[in-house]
Design a protein around this motif. Structure first.
Motif, PDB file in Angstrom:
ATOM      1  N   HIS A   1      -7.185 -75.237  41.065  1.00  0.00           N
ATOM      2  CA  HIS A   1      -6.369 -76.264  40.429  1.00  0.00           C
ATOM      3  C   HIS A   1      -4.940 -76.253  40.969  1.00  0.00           C
ATOM      4  O   HIS A   1      -4.309 -77.300  41.102  1.00  0.00           O
ATOM      5  CB  HIS A   1      -6.374 -76.075  38.914  1.00  0.00           C
ATOM      6  CG  HIS A   1      -7.743 -76.228  38.318  1.00  0.00           C
ATOM      7  ND1 HIS A   1      -8.213 -75.430  37.301  1.00  0.00           N
ATOM      8  CD2 HIS A   1      -8.754 -77.068  38.631  1.00  0.00           C
ATOM      9  CE1 HIS A   1      -9.452 -75.789  36.997  1.00  0.00           C
ATOM     10  NE2 HIS A   1      -9.800 -76.775  37.787  1.00  0.00           N
ATOM     11  N   VAL A   2      -4.440 -75.067  41.292  1.00  0.00           N
ATOM     12  CA  VAL A   2      -3.115 -74.985  41.916  1.00  0.00           C
ATOM     13  C   VAL A   2      -3.140 -75.684  43.268  1.00  0.00           C
ATOM     14  O   VAL A   2      -2.246 -76.483  43.606  1.00  0.00           O
ATOM     15  CB  VAL A   2      -2.674 -73.518  42.079  1.00  0.00           C
ATOM     16  CG1 VAL A   2      -1.379 -73.444  42.881  1.00  0.00           C
ATOM     17  CG2 VAL A   2      -2.489 -72.867  40.712  1.00  0.00           C
ATOM     18  N   ASN A   3      -4.180 -75.412  44.067  1.00  0.00           N
ATOM     19  CA  ASN A   3      -4.299 -76.058  45.371  1.00  0.00           C
ATOM     20  C   ASN A   3      -4.393 -77.571  45.239  1.00  0.00           C
ATOM     21  O   ASN A   3      -3.764 -78.316  46.004  1.00  0.00           O
ATOM     22  CB  ASN A   3      -5.543 -75.533  46.101  1.00  0.00           C
ATOM     23  CG  ASN A   3      -5.383 -74.113  46.586  1.00  0.00           C
ATOM     24  OD1 ASN A   3      -4.272 -73.622  46.754  1.00  0.00           O
ATOM     25  ND2 ASN A   3      -6.497 -73.428  46.807  1.00  0.00           N
ATOM     26  N   LEU A   4      -5.178 -78.040  44.274  1.00  0.00           N
ATOM     27  CA  LEU A   4      -5.313 -79.486  44.084  1.00  0.00           C
ATOM     28  C   LEU A   4      -3.971 -80.111  43.724  1.00  0.00           C
ATOM     29  O   LEU A   4      -3.569 -81.131  44.296  1.00  0.00           O
ATOM     30  CB  LEU A   4      -6.359 -79.776  43.002  1.00  0.00           C
ATOM     31  CG  LEU A   4      -6.889 -81.206  42.906  1.00  0.00           C
ATOM     32  CD1 LEU A   4      -8.261 -81.225  42.232  1.00  0.00           C
ATOM     33  CD2 LEU A   4      -5.942 -82.125  42.142  1.00  0.00           C
ATOM     34  N   GLY A   5      -3.272 -79.497  42.775  1.00  0.00           N
ATOM     35  CA  GLY A   5      -1.983 -80.049  42.363  1.00  0.00           C
ATOM     36  C   GLY A   5      -0.961 -80.059  43.480  1.00  0.00           C
ATOM     37  O   GLY A   5      -0.228 -81.039  43.664  1.00  0.00           O
ATOM     38  N   VAL A   6      -0.904 -78.979  44.259  1.00  0.00           N
ATOM     39  CA  VAL A   6       0.061 -78.888  45.363  1.00  0.00           C
ATOM     40  C   VAL A   6      -0.214 -79.950  46.417  1.00  0.00           C
ATOM     41  O   VAL A   6       0.701 -80.649  46.887  1.00  0.00           O
ATOM     42  CB  VAL A   6       0.030 -77.477  45.981  1.00  0.00           C
ATOM     43  CG1 VAL A   6       0.791 -77.450  47.303  1.00  0.00           C
ATOM     44  CG2 VAL A   6       0.614 -76.461  45.009  1.00  0.00           C
ATOM     45  N   HIS A   7      -1.486 -80.088  46.813  1.00  0.00           N
ATOM     46  CA  HIS A   7      -1.828 -81.073  47.842  1.00  0.00           C
ATOM     47  C   HIS A   7      -1.652 -82.501  47.330  1.00  0.00           C
ATOM     48  O   HIS A   7      -1.251 -83.389  48.098  1.00  0.00           O
ATOM     49  CB  HIS A   7      -3.254 -80.853  48.330  1.00  0.00           C
ATOM     50  CG  HIS A   7      -3.388 -79.709  49.284  1.00  0.00           C
ATOM     51  ND1 HIS A   7      -3.006 -79.796  50.609  1.00  0.00           N
ATOM     52  CD2 HIS A   7      -3.840 -78.445  49.109  1.00  0.00           C
ATOM     53  CE1 HIS A   7      -3.234 -78.643  51.217  1.00  0.00           C
ATOM     54  NE2 HIS A   7      -3.729 -77.802  50.324  1.00  0.00           N
ATOM     55  N   LEU A   8      -1.950 -82.732  46.073  1.00  0.00           N
ATOM     56  CA  LEU A   8      -1.743 -84.059  45.498  1.00  0.00           C
ATOM     57  C   LEU A   8      -0.277 -84.462  45.583  1.00  0.00           C
ATOM     58  O   LEU A   8       0.061 -85.566  46.057  1.00  0.00           O
ATOM     59  CB  LEU A   8      -2.217 -84.071  44.043  1.00  0.00           C
ATOM     60  CG  LEU A   8      -1.885 -85.322  43.222  1.00  0.00           C
ATOM     61  CD1 LEU A   8      -2.630 -86.530  43.768  1.00  0.00           C
ATOM     62  CD2 LEU A   8      -2.228 -85.095  41.748  1.00  0.00           C
ATOM     63  N   ILE A   9       0.611 -83.586  45.132  1.00  0.00           N
ATOM     64  CA  ILE A   9       2.044 -83.897  45.154  1.00  0.00           C
ATOM     65  C   ILE A   9       2.552 -84.019  46.587  1.00  0.00           C
ATOM     66  O   ILE A   9       3.317 -84.938  46.927  1.00  0.00           O
ATOM     67  CB  ILE A   9       2.833 -82.821  44.387  1.00  0.00           C
ATOM     68  CG1 ILE A   9       2.442 -82.833  42.901  1.00  0.00           C
ATOM     69  CG2 ILE A   9       4.332 -83.026  44.538  1.00  0.00           C
ATOM     70  CD1 ILE A   9       3.019 -81.695  42.104  1.00  0.00           C
ATOM     71  N   ASN A  10       2.136 -83.112  47.456  1.00  0.00           N
ATOM     72  CA  ASN A  10       2.590 -83.140  48.851  1.00  0.00           C
ATOM     73  C   ASN A  10       2.162 -84.436  49.546  1.00  0.00           C
ATOM     74  O   ASN A  10       2.975 -85.087  50.227  1.00  0.00           O
ATOM     75  CB  ASN A  10       2.020 -81.941  49.601  1.00  0.00           C
ATOM     76  CG  ASN A  10       2.435 -81.921  51.062  1.00  0.00           C
ATOM     77  OD1 ASN A  10       3.594 -81.686  51.404  1.00  0.00           O
ATOM     78  ND2 ASN A  10       1.484 -82.178  51.960  1.00  0.00           N
ATOM     79  N   ASP A  11       0.899 -84.833  49.388  1.00  0.00           N
ATOM     80  CA  ASP A  11       0.412 -86.043  50.048  1.00  0.00           C
ATOM     81  C   ASP A  11       1.106 -87.287  49.525  1.00  0.00           C
ATOM     82  O   ASP A  11       1.446 -88.192  50.298  1.00  0.00           O
ATOM     83  CB  ASP A  11      -1.104 -86.173  49.845  1.00  0.00           C
ATOM     84  CG  ASP A  11      -1.887 -85.091  50.571  1.00  0.00           C
ATOM     85  OD1 ASP A  11      -1.298 -84.403  51.424  1.00  0.00           O
ATOM     86  OD2 ASP A  11      -3.089 -84.939  50.273  1.00  0.00           O
ATOM     87  N   CYS A  12       1.329 -87.337  48.212  1.00  0.00           N
ATOM     88  CA  CYS A  12       1.995 -88.500  47.626  1.00  0.00           C
ATOM     89  C   CYS A  12       3.468 -88.556  48.022  1.00  0.00           C
ATOM     90  O   CYS A  12       3.996 -89.618  48.362  1.00  0.00           O
ATOM     91  CB  CYS A  12       1.854 -88.468  46.106  1.00  0.00           C
ATOM     92  SG  CYS A  12       0.166 -88.693  45.501  1.00  0.00           S
ATOM     93  N   ALA A  13       4.130 -87.417  47.989  1.00  0.00           N
ATOM     94  CA  ALA A  13       5.563 -87.383  48.302  1.00  0.00           C
ATOM     95  C   ALA A  13       5.839 -87.696  49.768  1.00  0.00           C
ATOM     96  O   ALA A  13       6.860 -88.301  50.106  1.00  0.00           O
ATOM     97  CB  ALA A  13       6.141 -86.015  47.935  1.00  0.00           C
ATOM     98  N   ARG A  14       4.953 -87.282  50.661  1.00  0.00           N
ATOM     99  CA  ARG A  14       5.155 -87.494  52.095  1.00  0.00           C
ATOM    100  C   ARG A  14       4.564 -88.802  52.591  1.00  0.00           C
ATOM    101  O   ARG A  14       4.599 -89.087  53.789  1.00  0.00           O
ATOM    102  CB  ARG A  14       4.566 -86.323  52.864  1.00  0.00           C
ATOM    103  CG  ARG A  14       5.211 -84.983  52.526  1.00  0.00           C
ATOM    104  CD  ARG A  14       4.593 -83.837  53.284  1.00  0.00           C
ATOM    105  NE  ARG A  14       4.866 -83.926  54.717  1.00  0.00           N
ATOM    106  CZ  ARG A  14       4.418 -83.048  55.618  1.00  0.00           C
ATOM    107  NH1 ARG A  14       3.669 -82.031  55.214  1.00  0.00           N
ATOM    108  NH2 ARG A  14       4.704 -83.183  56.891  1.00  0.00           N
ATOM    109  N   GLY A  15       4.047 -89.614  51.691  1.00  0.00           N
ATOM    110  CA  GLY A  15       3.563 -90.932  52.056  1.00  0.00           C
ATOM    111  C   GLY A  15       2.213 -90.957  52.746  1.00  0.00           C
ATOM    112  O   GLY A  15       1.866 -91.934  53.398  1.00  0.00           O
TER     113      GLY A  15
END
Length: 253
Positions: free
Chosen positions: A142-156
């Motif tokens: 769940h930590v990995n999912l949350g981190v990648h979700l935020i990273n992908d959204c923030a970096r466009g």
């Protein structure tokens, strides 16, 4: 518009696939049938290796074969966490079950066990008898999912996002991701959601898997000489009405 899909693998399996013929689900077809009008830019699959210590039904081996099959698809990225095992004192459910129903296999001869149990009840100081049990906890997924979700959204990397899970640990990450993309949606593999309602994203629905006309697949032996199973095509909906809650995700996540 580019859409990223983030799949909580064990949540999907235990919520919708376990005990069905569709455990070998083709994730890319699954996603594209859910979102036929979207440009799928990211498919991330988050899971943890099942502990083989309690693997009486071959789940560990089947999972390994399934992950090898998924890795053949270059459009799917697998992110693995792990299980941590701890030994803890836990109460035995003797208030709900009789002594003969508490252990598997049961103790024999039963007459002696009942005598021992009565002695235990008389001598114990707690309300319930305690036993040392092994607790397996999934860590990292769940930590990995949350981190990648935020990273992908923030970096466009994506403009919309769909999370296939109902785990409330993801609420904080989803709230942050909504600040970077147009829409974030949840597809709940379980019949009842554990999300806190006020934090639910703009598109939230109960998952309804309509597995119509999917390729037949059966469990196979998982030895070294066994070929990888063909993944089930899965989720062939004949109309948006049949799809139920899933139809809400068609191009509108």
């Amino acid at each position: 518009m580019a859409t990223g899909v983030y799949i909580d693998g064990l949540n999907l399996y235990y919520g919708a696939l376990k005990g069905t013929p569709f455990r070998w689900l083709d994730l890319e077809k699954f996603v594209r049938l859910l979102l036929p009008r979207d440009e799928i830019s990211i498919i991330r699959y988050f899971t943890a290796t099942i502990n083989s210590r309690h693997n009486d039904d071959g789940a560990h081996s089947r999972q390994a074969v399934y992950l090898r099959a998924l890795r053949v698809n270059p459009n799917i990225t697998i992110h693995k966490g792990h299980f941590r095992s701890d030994v803890r004192w836990k109460a035995i459910a003797d208030r709900k079950y009789g002594p003969s129903e508490l252990f598997k296999p049961s103790f024999r001869p039963l007459i002696f066990f009942n005598l021992m149990w009565r002695d235990n009840v008389i001598r114990r100081r707690e309300q319930s008898t305690l036993a040392r049990v092994v607790i397996d906890e999934e860590k990292g997924s769940h930590v990995n999912l949350g981190v990648h979700l935020i990273n992908d959204c923030a970096r466009g990397f994506c403009k919309k996002a769909l999370i296939v899970s109902n785990d409330s640990d993801l609420v904080g990450a989803i709230r942050l991701a909504k600040g970077f993309v147009n829409q974030v949606g949840i597809l709940n593999p379980h019949s009842k959601s554990h999300f806190v309602p006020k934090y639910s994203p703009s598109v939230s629905s109960r998952m309804s898997l309509i597995l119509l006309g999917a390729d037949k697949s059966t469990d196979q032996e998982c030895g070294d000489k066994t070929q990888k199973p063909a993944l089930s095509s899965g989720l062939r909906a004949h109309s948006s009405k049949q799809m139920g809650g899933c139809s809400q995700y068609t191009g509108t996540v």
